[in-house]
Design an enzyme around this catalytic site. Structure first.
Site, PDB file in Angstrom:
ATOM      1  N   SER A   8      -3.511  -0.718  14.542  1.00  0.00           N
ATOM      2  CA  SER A   8      -4.247   0.493  15.146  1.00  0.00           C
ATOM      3  C   SER A   8      -4.564   0.482  16.714  1.00  0.00           C
ATOM      4  O   SER A   8      -4.383  -0.751  17.034  1.00  0.00           O
ATOM      5  CB  SER A   8      -5.512   0.835  14.405  1.00  0.00           C
ATOM      6  OG  SER A   8      -6.194   1.742  14.773  1.00  0.00           O
TER       7      SER A   8
ATOM      8  N   TYR B 110     -12.978  -3.860  11.470  1.00  0.00           N
ATOM      9  CA  TYR B 110     -11.661  -3.365  11.555  1.00  0.00           C
ATOM     10  C   TYR B 110     -11.122  -3.566  12.520  1.00  0.00           C
ATOM     11  O   TYR B 110      -9.820  -3.833  12.557  1.00  0.00           O
ATOM     12  CB  TYR B 110     -12.009  -1.764  11.047  1.00  0.00           C
ATOM     13  CG  TYR B 110     -10.757  -1.203  11.044  1.00  0.00           C
ATOM     14  CD1 TYR B 110      -9.846  -1.267   9.847  1.00  0.00           C
ATOM     15  CD2 TYR B 110     -10.181  -0.484  11.950  1.00  0.00           C
ATOM     16  CE1 TYR B 110      -8.731  -0.588   9.794  1.00  0.00           C
ATOM     17  CE2 TYR B 110      -9.033   0.315  12.089  1.00  0.00           C
ATOM     18  CZ  TYR B 110      -8.322   0.207  10.853  1.00  0.00           C
ATOM     19  OH  TYR B 110      -7.051   0.770  10.766  1.00  0.00           O
TER      20      TYR B 110
ATOM     21  N   GLY C 148       0.716  -1.292  -0.007  1.00  0.00           N
ATOM     22  CA  GLY C 148       0.030   0.132  -0.095  1.00  0.00           C
ATOM     23  C   GLY C 148       0.815   1.350  -0.101  1.00  0.00           C
ATOM     24  O   GLY C 148       0.523   2.262   0.677  1.00  0.00           O
ATOM     25  N   ALA C 149       2.023   1.282  -0.890  1.00  0.00           N
ATOM     26  CA  ALA C 149       2.976   2.463  -0.783  1.00  0.00           C
ATOM     27  C   ALA C 149       2.605   3.449  -1.784  1.00  0.00           C
ATOM     28  O   ALA C 149       3.334   4.420  -1.844  1.00  0.00           O
ATOM     29  CB  ALA C 149       3.989   1.765  -1.298  1.00  0.00           C
ATOM     30  N   ASN C 150       1.363   3.477  -2.263  1.00  0.00           N
ATOM     31  CA  ASN C 150       1.146   4.487  -3.452  1.00  0.00           C
ATOM     32  C   ASN C 150       0.429   5.752  -2.870  1.00  0.00           C
ATOM     33  O   ASN C 150       0.287   6.954  -3.240  1.00  0.00           O
ATOM     34  CB  ASN C 150       0.113   3.794  -4.549  1.00  0.00           C
ATOM     35  CG  ASN C 150      -1.113   3.545  -3.859  1.00  0.00           C
ATOM     36  OD1 ASN C 150      -1.087   2.378  -3.573  1.00  0.00           O
ATOM     37  ND2 ASN C 150      -2.171   4.121  -4.277  1.00  0.00           N
ATOM     38  N   SER C 151       0.012   5.526  -1.319  1.00  0.00           N
ATOM     39  CA  SER C 151      -0.677   6.965  -0.758  1.00  0.00           C
ATOM     40  C   SER C 151      -0.620   6.866   0.834  1.00  0.00           C
ATOM     41  O   SER C 151      -0.091   5.714   1.150  1.00  0.00           O
ATOM     42  CB  SER C 151      -2.019   6.864  -1.166  1.00  0.00           C
ATOM     43  OG  SER C 151      -2.753   5.657  -0.516  1.00  0.00           O
ATOM     44  N   GLY C 152      -0.833   7.594   1.368  1.00  0.00           N
ATOM     45  CA  GLY C 152      -0.849   7.752   2.933  1.00  0.00           C
ATOM     46  C   GLY C 152       0.327   7.306   3.546  1.00  0.00           C
ATOM     47  O   GLY C 152       1.524   7.847   3.080  1.00  0.00           O
ATOM     48  N   LEU C 153       0.244   6.611   4.643  1.00  0.00           N
ATOM     49  CA  LEU C 153       1.367   6.044   5.379  1.00  0.00           C
ATOM     50  C   LEU C 153       2.568   5.484   4.616  1.00  0.00           C
ATOM     51  O   LEU C 153       3.564   5.670   4.471  1.00  0.00           O
ATOM     52  CB  LEU C 153       1.022   5.385   6.506  1.00  0.00           C
ATOM     53  CG  LEU C 153       0.223   5.893   7.792  1.00  0.00           C
ATOM     54  CD1 LEU C 153      -0.271   4.762   8.587  1.00  0.00           C
ATOM     55  CD2 LEU C 153       0.957   6.911   8.299  1.00  0.00           C
ATOM     56  N   GLY C 154       2.052   4.722   3.695  1.00  0.00           N
ATOM     57  CA  GLY C 154       2.972   3.768   2.664  1.00  0.00           C
ATOM     58  C   GLY C 154       3.676   4.699   1.968  1.00  0.00           C
ATOM     59  O   GLY C 154       4.940   4.605   1.591  1.00  0.00           O
TER      60      GLY C 154
END
Length: 328
Positions: free
Chosen positions: A184, A209, A44-50
């Site tokens: 989380s 979640y 998930g490195a294309n947005s946010g934390l990643g």
């Protein structure tokens, strides 16, 4: 006029709070070459934390493999990261002696995609120093993965469970190496219900979640136990409340959005701030050899008893092995 004055005053107070928080943020940037020669996978490195973690580790000259579901978005993010760091395309892909940024397709909602991704990594990569299990889905409506799992449990836990197990051999051969699991604080509201792991009986998007994030911590704990003496460490973390697109499935009333946006700007972390603990666990010499722990803001934190229940952790592991096809 009174309302306008109150709004202006509140906005100024929030701005002042944000400025004080930013200037008081501890820690500094790691040395630019401190990850040279190391390979890192970030899901998930294309947005946010990643994305923030990928940019920072690239700046530290790591070879960063971005495992992303949407290849086009990932390629665009990679180009933006290279531009932000002042790197050309060739330089950021290994031509300049520094870090590298590589995009690989990975859909954690598909066990077939996870296996294909791992097969390619094992074929192409001589080593793997850090695996950051970052990708996640948050409070989505009830839906299932390609393999019939409830989406949040399937992506947040099972997809990463299979990914990690398939890459363990390479991680062991590259030891000392590290596995970083992004969880989380909301794990506190989850329970592992072995009678309904797939939410066939009932579904609550918030509870599910939290359950997936509790599963992340239990997985990290059991994996750390199994990897004792191998040179591979495993730690989990919570990033705090961060302004990312993770909450895209959360409906906020139209009239409340301006207030929400103001509050999130003032009080939520930026993606880079939220990614600091992931970066710390991936790169800092301070946690060399530390395993089986839970971190927040780059410091070890205590867990609730339900997140340290070794019997539940082992049972969840055994069931997960069957669910993803590692055991028949």
């Amino acid at each position: 006029a009174v309302a306008a004055a109150l709004a202006l005053g509140g906005g100024l107070l929030l701005a002042a709070w944000r400025w004080l928080r930013d200037t008081a943020r501890p820690g500094g940037a790691a040395p630019a070459g401190s990850m040279r020669g190391k390979t890192v996978i970030i899901t998930g490195a294309n947005s946010g934390l990643g994305r923030a973690a990928a940019a920072e580790l690239l700046r530290m000259q790591a070879r960063v493999i971005m495992g992303c579901r949407d290849r086009a978005r990932a390629e665009r993010a990679a180009r933006e990261i290279r531009a932000e760091l002042g790197q050309g395309e060739q330089e950021a892909q290994g031509g300049g002696g520094g870090g590298e940024l590589v995009v690989r397709e990975l859909d954690l909602a598909s066990l077939r995609s996870v296996r294909a991704f791992c097969h390619r990594v094992l074929q192409e990569e001589p080593r793997l120093d850090v695996l950051i299990n970052n990708a996640g889905i948050f409070q989505c409506p009830y839906m299932k993965t390609e393999d019939g799992f409830e989406m949040q449990f399937g992506v947040n836990h099972l997809g990463h469970f299979l990914l990690t197990n398939l890459l363990l051999g390479l991680l062991k051969n590259s030891a000392p190496s590290r596995i970083v699991v992004v969880s989380s604080k909301l794990y506190k509201y989850g329970e592992i219900n072995f009678e309904d792991l797939n939410s066939e009986i009932s579904y609550n998007k918030s509870f599910c979640y939290s359950r997936s994030k509790l599963a992340n911590i239990l997985f990290a704990r059991e994996l750390a136990r199994r990897l004792e003496g191998t040179g591979v460490t495993v730690n989990s973390l919570h990033p705090g409340i961060v302004r990312t697109n993770l909450g895209r499935h959360v409906n906020i009333p139209l009239l409340a959005k301006p207030l929400f946006n103001l509050v999130s700007w003032a009080f939520f972390k930026t993606p880079l701030e939220g990614a600091q603990t992931s970066i710390y666990l991936a790169s800092s010499p301070e946690v060399e050899g530390v395993s089986g722990k839970y971190f927040g803001d780059c410091k070890e934190e205590e867990l609730l008893p339900k997140a340290t229940d070794d019997l539940v952790a082992r049972k969840l592991w055994d069931i997960s092995e069957v669910m993803v096809g590692l055991l028949k």
